[in-house]
Write a protein that holds these residues in place. Structure first.
Motif, PDB file in Angstrom:
ATOM      1  N   TYR A  20      51.847 112.695 -36.019  1.00 47.28           N
ATOM      2  CA  TYR A  20      52.129 114.093 -35.684  1.00 47.28           C
ATOM      3  C   TYR A  20      51.813 114.409 -34.228  1.00 47.28           C
ATOM      4  N   ILE A  21      50.794 113.793 -33.669  1.00 53.00           N
ATOM      5  CA  ILE A  21      50.497 113.992 -32.244  1.00 53.00           C
ATOM      6  C   ILE A  21      51.616 113.409 -31.385  1.00 53.00           C
ATOM      7  N   ALA A  22      52.163 112.262 -31.781  1.00 54.01           N
ATOM      8  CA  ALA A  22      53.265 111.660 -31.030  1.00 54.01           C
ATOM      9  C   ALA A  22      54.502 112.563 -31.066  1.00 54.01           C
ATOM     10  N   ILE A  23      54.800 113.128 -32.233  1.00 54.12           N
ATOM     11  CA  ILE A  23      55.938 114.047 -32.339  1.00 54.12           C
ATOM     12  C   ILE A  23      55.705 115.271 -31.464  1.00 54.12           C
ATOM     13  N   TRP A  24      54.500 115.823 -31.509  1.00 56.54           N
ATOM     14  CA  TRP A  24      54.173 116.994 -30.697  1.00 56.54           C
ATOM     15  C   TRP A  24      54.297 116.680 -29.207  1.00 56.54           C
ATOM     16  N   PHE A  25      53.846 115.490 -28.798  1.00 57.08           N
ATOM     17  CA  PHE A  25      53.943 115.081 -27.401  1.00 57.08           C
ATOM     18  C   PHE A  25      55.400 114.997 -26.955  1.00 57.08           C
ATOM     19  N   GLY A  57      60.080 126.671 -27.910  1.00 57.30           N
ATOM     20  CA  GLY A  57      60.375 125.600 -28.861  1.00 57.30           C
ATOM     21  C   GLY A  57      59.188 124.734 -29.187  1.00 57.30           C
ATOM     22  N   SER A  58      58.383 124.404 -28.184  1.00 58.89           N
ATOM     23  CA  SER A  58      57.227 123.558 -28.443  1.00 58.89           C
ATOM     24  C   SER A  58      56.191 124.284 -29.291  1.00 58.89           C
ATOM     25  N   ILE A  59      56.097 125.607 -29.154  1.00 59.79           N
ATOM     26  CA  ILE A  59      55.170 126.382 -29.984  1.00 59.79           C
ATOM     27  C   ILE A  59      55.648 126.389 -31.430  1.00 59.79           C
ATOM     28  N   TYR A  60      56.944 126.620 -31.625  1.00 60.60           N
ATOM     29  CA  TYR A  60      57.485 126.595 -32.987  1.00 60.60           C
ATOM     30  C   TYR A  60      57.330 125.209 -33.607  1.00 60.60           C
ATOM     31  N   ALA A  61      57.587 124.190 -32.825  1.00 65.78           N
ATOM     32  CA  ALA A  61      57.435 122.816 -33.333  1.00 65.78           C
ATOM     33  C   ALA A  61      55.986 122.559 -33.725  1.00 65.78           C
ATOM     34  N   ILE A  66      51.913 121.777 -38.020  1.00 65.49           N
ATOM     35  CA  ILE A  66      50.694 122.164 -38.733  1.00 65.49           C
ATOM     36  C   ILE A  66      50.964 122.257 -40.228  1.00 65.49           C
ATOM     37  N   VAL A  67      52.062 122.897 -40.588  1.00 66.01           N
ATOM     38  CA  VAL A  67      52.413 123.024 -42.008  1.00 66.01           C
ATOM     39  C   VAL A  67      52.708 121.643 -42.599  1.00 66.01           C
TER      40      VAL A  67
END
Length: 85
Positions: A20-25, A57-61, A66-67
């Motif tokens: 999930y951190i990689a996706i967020w990055f 977009g990054s905030i929504y992502a 988180i969910v």
């Protein structure tokens, strides 16, 4: 919980977090900074896509991640029988 089972649970948890951190990055840094010029050629709700990712977009992502993390952890807890009732 047996030590072997606890280690497997922790390893699965760390793997999930790193995924999930990689996706967020990729979404926040990659789409919002590195690929902004390329994505700005695409319009999204009347805005340039690169700008949209950088601003919203990054905030929504992040909220979606988180969910997804909560749902994934609930599944992982049930798999290792450490879930709460």
């Amino acid at each position: 919980m047996k030590e072997e089972n606890a280690r497997a649970y922790w390893a699965a948890n760390v793997r999930l977090i790193l995924t999930y951190i990689a996706i967020w990055f990729v979404v926040s840094y990659g789409f919002g900074i590195l690929l902004v010029d390329v994505l700005n050629h695409i319009e999204f709700f009347g805005f340039k896509l690169g700008f949209w990712f950088a601003q919203q977009g990054s905030i929504y992502a992040f909220l979606v991640l988180i969910v997804m993390y909560a749902v994934s952890m609930n599944k992982l807890d049930r798999k290792f029988d450490v879930h709460e009732e």
